[in-house]
Motif scaffolding. Structure first.
Motif, PDB file in Angstrom:
ATOM      1  N   ARG A   5       7.176   2.132 -46.911  1.00 24.70           N
ATOM      2  CA  ARG A   5       6.868   1.153 -45.867  1.00 24.70           C
ATOM      3  C   ARG A   5       7.664   1.447 -44.598  1.00 24.70           C
ATOM      4  O   ARG A   5       7.182   1.248 -43.478  1.00 24.70           O
ATOM      5  CB  ARG A   5       7.193  -0.256 -46.394  1.00 24.70           C
ATOM      6  N   ARG A  33       5.058   3.820 -42.440  1.00 23.05           N
ATOM      7  CA  ARG A  33       4.280   2.796 -41.723  1.00 23.05           C
ATOM      8  C   ARG A  33       4.951   2.369 -40.422  1.00 23.05           C
ATOM      9  O   ARG A  33       4.436   2.647 -39.329  1.00 23.05           O
ATOM     10  CB  ARG A  33       4.051   1.586 -42.632  1.00 23.05           C
ATOM     11  N   TRP A  34       6.099   1.701 -40.557  1.00 20.01           N
ATOM     12  CA  TRP A  34       6.640   1.071 -39.356  1.00 20.01           C
ATOM     13  C   TRP A  34       7.310   2.056 -38.420  1.00 20.01           C
ATOM     14  O   TRP A  34       7.188   1.921 -37.191  1.00 20.01           O
ATOM     15  CB  TRP A  34       7.615  -0.044 -39.747  1.00 20.01           C
ATOM     16  N   ALA A  37      12.231  -3.601 -43.014  1.00 24.91           N
ATOM     17  CA  ALA A  37      11.994  -2.573 -44.031  1.00 24.91           C
ATOM     18  C   ALA A  37      13.272  -1.794 -44.335  1.00 24.91           C
ATOM     19  O   ALA A  37      13.555  -1.440 -45.489  1.00 24.91           O
ATOM     20  CB  ALA A  37      10.892  -1.621 -43.560  1.00 24.91           C
ATOM     21  N   ASP A  64      -1.650  -6.027 -41.556  1.00 25.34           N
ATOM     22  CA  ASP A  64      -0.611  -6.890 -40.992  1.00 25.34           C
ATOM     23  C   ASP A  64      -1.232  -7.669 -39.823  1.00 25.34           C
ATOM     24  O   ASP A  64      -1.611  -7.086 -38.809  1.00 25.34           O
ATOM     25  CB  ASP A  64       0.572  -6.049 -40.505  1.00 25.34           C
ATOM     26  N   ASP A 118       8.442   2.158 -52.834  1.00 25.31           N
ATOM     27  CA  ASP A 118       7.502   1.400 -51.991  1.00 25.31           C
ATOM     28  C   ASP A 118       8.151   0.981 -50.678  1.00 25.31           C
ATOM     29  O   ASP A 118       7.553   1.095 -49.597  1.00 25.31           O
ATOM     30  CB  ASP A 118       7.009   0.184 -52.765  1.00 25.31           C
TER      31      ASP A 118
END
Length: 535
Positions: A59, A63-64, A188, A121, A55
């Protein structure tokens, strides 16, 4: 041999009872269940750690990092727009609007991707909304009016200050957005490093626990099963080597202790039986000694019977015959008959004593066991009975006869009695016909080896089936002495000779007419042909 006094073995309880404690199966079951639960817990922890690491990795990578790239593309698109508007405002050439228009399209695409990546977010969503507001403000106050103005240069000059301020605000919003995204990406990345560290720690702990469980299981099996079994095996070997006084110590789980008690109880019983066997063997030795002494006395008795008892009988018969000859004229017929009775009785007594001696000597005298040709024994027997055979006209035939292992003298007595009986008990008016056959057979007795079955058949008066056992009893006669002479000892002597050789003899009740005796003898031990001379 070491033995101990037989004691009553203690009553044993069923293995695995509460009072006995846990059995090997119980310990293994409980240990296996505990190990299984622990492994399930460790497996669950490992699965959670892997899921957590996955996970965190998603992330960071899904995602970032893509969000930061989208923010940078959005900034590049806005810069392209600002460059295009400024060039168009300075030159008025329409080709400067192409970077602006491409930048507008790229800005929309980057904004949509950034919105998708930062969904959920709040801060990232707020940063994106602020950038879009500042971009829309700059578009409204500067970019669109300049791009749509008939005189772009004049319009651009009028909006230089306001456009610069609006784009600076937009640039500040983009910088703040990218800083926040970079901060989330760094967090992250830190979380991913922590997750990796946790994963390595957990899996190292799982490996250590598994190794510890293996070591614990090995130590437990060695201490709880192997060592008690080794001690039990050592004790059993002590007993197997003859040290029956050695006590077996019970140790380990309940079932192994119960096994040790059972083996110790068996040891006690064996010790008791061996002690009893020793006493019985001692008694047998004493009886054997007594039997040897008795046999020696019987030998002395046989010597007395063969010499001292027969000598008076010979004298009685001789003097009775002398008395008859000397005083023949003075004796009447009745006196002569009495003297004849006395002589006949003395002769029968001598014959009876001789037959008894022959019966008692079977297996004790002339016991020279060797390989014997039955054909040679038969020829010698017929030669001995030549006069009787000639007087009766008997016809004696035989099949090919094998060699057997035994005493040649006793085997000759066996055939002589059977053949003489066949001649004696012949059918009046008929020629006696006697036939001897032989067939091989495997004896059923363990270790007895191959044997031969012989049969002597005749055409005589025969014997009723009801007398099949009686005829082999000593002194048992089926006829009077006036009808057929003899003492009733011949077949008993045959039976004793056959049994001495390890065989059996019997009457074939189904044979008719006449009589058929069947007996078995051991086969010769040598494959080579047997010398036919019989000593």
């Amino acid at each position: 041999m070491e033995t101990d006094t037989v004691q009553q073995a203690p009553a044993t309880r069923p293995p695995g009872s509460v009072r006995d404690g846990w059995t090997t199966r119980g310990w293994l079951g409980a240990g296996s269940a505990a190990v299984l639960v622990l492994l399930l817990v460790l497996t669950g922890g490992g699965v959670w750690v892997l899921a957590h690491a996955t996970d965190v990795n998603k992330r960071l990578t899904d995602r970032w990092s893509p969000a930061l790239i989208a923010s940078v593309r959005m900034e590049s698109a806005l810069i392209n727009q600002e460059t295009g508007i400024r060039g168009y405002g300075m030159t008025g050439k329409r080709e400067f609007l192409e970077p602006y228009q491409d930048g507008v399209a790229q800005e929309g695409t980057a904004a949509q991707e950034l919105a998708r990546l930062t969904e959920g977010d709040e801060r990232a969503t707020a940063d994106l909304a602020r950038v879009r507001e500042d971009s829309e403000r700059w578009q409204t106050t500067t970019a669109r009016p300049v791009s749509e103005a008939a005189e772009p240069t004049a319009s651009a000059q009028q909006r230089t200050e306001s456009g610069k301020a609006a784009f600076d605000a937009l640039r500040a919003s983009l910088t703040e957005q990218q800083n926040n995204i970079e901060a989330e990406r760094d967090r992250a990345r830190d979380d991913l490093q922590a997750a990796r560290t946790l994963r390595n720690t957990v899996f190292t702990a799982i490996a250590c626990v598994v190794l510890a469980l293996i070591a614990l299981a090995f130590a437990g099996l060695r201490r709880g099963v192997q060592l008690p079994l080794d001690r039990l095996r050592t004790d059993v070997r002590e007993i197997a080597d003859g040290r029956f006084g050695h006590t077996i110590a019970a140790s380990g789980p309940a079932d192994l202790r119960a096994l040790a008690r059972d083996v110790d109880g068996m040891r006690r019983r064996l010790a008791g039986e061996l002690e009893f066997s020793d006493r019985a063997r001692a008694q047998l030795d004493e009886q054997a000694t007594e039997l040897r002494r008795s046999n020696e006395e019987l030998e002395q008795f046989a010597y007395v019977a063969s010499h001292d008892l027969q000598e008076p009988l010979r004298k009685v018969a001789s003097f009775c015959q002398l008395l008859e000859r000397r005083y023949a004229e003075q004796l009447d017929d009745r006196a002569k008959q009495y003297i004849s009775f006395a002589v006949d009785g003395a002769n029968r007594m001598q014959t009876l004593i001789g037959d008894l001696l022959a019966f008692s000597r079977v297996g004790r005298l002339h016991a020279e066991d060797t390989d014997v040709s039955i054909e040679a024994v038969l020829r010698r027997t017929t030669n001995s009975l030549g006069m009787v055979i000639e007087e009766s006209g008997a016809v004696i035939t035989h099949d090919p006869l094998p060699a057997v292992h035994g005493d040649p003298t006793q085997l000759g007595v066996l055939l002589q009695n059977l053949i003489s009986n066949a001649i004696k008990f012949r059918t009046p008016g008929e020629v006696p016909r006697i036939h001897l056959t032989a067939s091989g057979q495997e004896d059923s007795a363990e270790g007895a080896g191959p044997r031969w079955e012989f049969a002597v058949s005749d055409n005589g008066i025969g014997i009723g089936p009801e007398y099949a056992e009686r005829i082999f009893v000593i002194f048992q006669r089926l006829h009077t002495r006036d009808t057929y002479p003899g003492n009733g000892i011949g077949l008993a002597l045959c039976k004793k000779i056959v049994e001495y050789h390890g065989g059996t003899i019997g009457l074939d009740a189904d044979h008719a007419p006449g009589t058929r005796f069947v007996f078995s003898l051991p086969s010769a031990r040598q494959d080579a042909s047997v010398t036919e001379s019989v000593n």
